[in-house]
Design a protein around this motif. Structure first.
Motif, PDB file in Angstrom:
ATOM      1  N   LEU A 266       0.923  -1.178  -0.067  1.00  0.00           N
ATOM      2  CA  LEU A 266       0.024  -0.106  -0.025  1.00  0.00           C
ATOM      3  C   LEU A 266       0.826   1.138  -0.004  1.00  0.00           C
ATOM      4  N   ALA A 267       0.909   1.971  -1.231  1.00  0.00           N
ATOM      5  CA  ALA A 267       1.519   3.347  -1.015  1.00  0.00           C
ATOM      6  C   ALA A 267       0.652   4.317  -1.405  1.00  0.00           C
ATOM      7  N   VAL A 268       0.995   5.513  -1.137  1.00  0.00           N
ATOM      8  CA  VAL A 268       0.262   6.846  -1.189  1.00  0.00           C
ATOM      9  C   VAL A 268       1.092   7.869  -2.001  1.00  0.00           C
ATOM     10  N   ALA A 269       0.297   8.314  -3.020  1.00  0.00           N
ATOM     11  CA  ALA A 269       0.871   9.143  -3.904  1.00  0.00           C
ATOM     12  C   ALA A 269       1.188  10.641  -3.513  1.00  0.00           C
ATOM     13  N   GLU A 270       2.249  10.724  -2.640  1.00  0.00           N
ATOM     14  CA  GLU A 270       2.682  11.883  -2.124  1.00  0.00           C
ATOM     15  C   GLU A 270       3.900  12.392  -2.651  1.00  0.00           C
ATOM     16  N   ASN A 271       3.660  13.129  -3.634  1.00  0.00           N
ATOM     17  CA  ASN A 271       4.548  13.584  -4.729  1.00  0.00           C
ATOM     18  C   ASN A 271       5.260  14.738  -4.296  1.00  0.00           C
ATOM     19  N   TYR A 272       4.701  15.793  -3.506  1.00  0.00           N
ATOM     20  CA  TYR A 272       5.445  16.976  -3.304  1.00  0.00           C
ATOM     21  C   TYR A 272       6.873  16.928  -2.608  1.00  0.00           C
TER      22      TYR A 272
END
Length: 388
Positions: A128-134
């Motif tokens: 499970l990964a979260v798209a935290e791009n900043y």
């Protein structure tokens, strides 16, 4: 064998994710195949896949029903780019189907919903990964290097101010039961993540206040706040002060400052497009300033080659591409993604601590938010959406 991925949601963010994979292809990395896409608007989905179909040599199958898609298509993972209130139901369905999940931030519409997603991922032993791009942007990697290498000394204080006026209604993002909160949830999780990432410290306590000055936008009702203030206490005697408002007409302020024991980092512009303005280092009799290209030259000299290759695989710097590559790597190499469920959960806790503190009129402990001991603000969302 290619890593087969489906994208669920082909709106603005979903298109950026597809473009991220396209950029990886252009850089020579071709191990990910978009096998299918899903959106309620079939035309939108078909338009979204035009470029990637050419690059990967196969055309993704198009669906309007994600449940049917995950049953019919041979997949390794899904990439969920949907409104917040759909995150937990879609993610749990996909995890139960045996798929790894990359999901847009915030992880879920409430802390309790996020817990349910994480529990399901652990039950089925899926990534499970979260798209935290900043944090993956060049500017924010540079700030991390500057802080970690001691250019400004021991970090002490972050001051983040965004004030502007927006007269327009933002669709589902104005609905508490679909968005969970205002921009401080939708975008504020980015800022919480950056504070934790750059400071290298964890938050302990939050005192916050939110309010709504303009309950009607474009003739439509708004049920989330438009102004928030917060003081976030971090371990090691560090603090972060937030002020965000879209109800402050005529004069815009967009700045983020990081102060340390020896200097400061100045960042300007809106969070989604800001730039690293300068780094100032305090000496006994003068202040040394790094700005413009000198910042990049100094920081590049401090960054080791292995770190640079990990942050920017195949030389790609587009943050939506590098977050997808990180997810792919975690799935195929059995390692933890940089921003997994727990990391994103801690980011969410900062935001919901602001809301819960505002309701209670007193500071709240981050630990109590994470352990679901305080849910006054979130309770009606959980009840409305049947989150147990």
């Amino acid at each position: 064998m290619k890593f087969k991925l489906a994208v669920i949601g082909c709106g603005g963010v979903g298109i950026r994710h597809i473009e991220g994979i396209a950029q990886l292809y252009r850089a020579g990395f071709e191990d990910i195949e978009i096998a299918a896409v899903c959106d309620l608007d079939r035309v939108k989905a078909e338009q979204a896949i035009a470029k990637i179909a050419v690059l990967q040599g196969t055309t993704p199958r198009v669906y309007t029903d994600y449940k049917r898609m995950i049953k019919e298509v041979d997949l390794d993972a899904v990439d969920i780019c949907l409104p917040h209130h759909l995150h937990h139901t879609v993610a749990i369905d996909c995890l139960e189907e045996g798929l790894n999940v990359l999901i847009e931030k915030p992880l879920a519409i409430t802390m309790r919903a996020a817990r349910r997603i994480m529990e399901t991922a652990e039950k089925y032993n899926k990534v499970l990964a979260v798209a935290e791009n900043y944090r993956r942007r060049i500017e924010d990697r540079a700030v991390k290097v500057a802080v970690d290498k001691g250019l400004i000394g021991e970090p002490r204080l972050v001051i983040w101010t965004i004030t502007h006026w927006n007269p327009y209604h933002a669709g589902w993002r104005e609905d508490k039961f679909k968005a969970g909160g205002s921009w401080i949830l939708d975008g504020g999780v980015h800022m919480a993540d950056l504070d934790r990432y750059h400071l290298g410290k964890e938050p302990i306590e939050v005192y916050g206040k939110v309010t709504l000055y303009e309950p009607i936008k474009s003739g439509l009702k708004v049920t989330v706040d438009d102004t928030s203030l917060a003081l976030i206490v971090y371990e090691g005697n560090a603090y972060s002060h937030w002020f965000w408002s879209r109800a402050t007409p005529a004069y815009t302020i967009e700045t983020r400052m990081i102060y340390g024991s020896k200097g400061a980092i100045a960042i300007e512009g809106p969070p989604w497009a800001y730039r690293l303005k300068s780094i100032r280092i305090q000496h006994k009799d003068y202040v040394e300033e790094l700005s413009g290209r000198y910042i990049g030259d100094r920081l590049r000299s401090l960054m080791d080659k292995e770190l640079e290759e990990r942050w920017f695989p195949y030389g790609v710097t587009y943050s939506f591409a590098t977050e997808i590559y990180d997810f792919y790597y975690a799935c195929t190499h059995g390692v933890k993604p940089e921003v997994d469920g727990w990391e994103a959960y801690r980011d969410m806790a900062v935001i919901f601590a602001i809301y819960e503190s505002s309701v209670l009129g007193e500071p709240v402990k981050i630990e109590d938010i994470e352990k679901l001991k305080i849910e006054e603000y979130q309770s009606e969302i959980n009840e409305k959406l049947g989150i147990e």
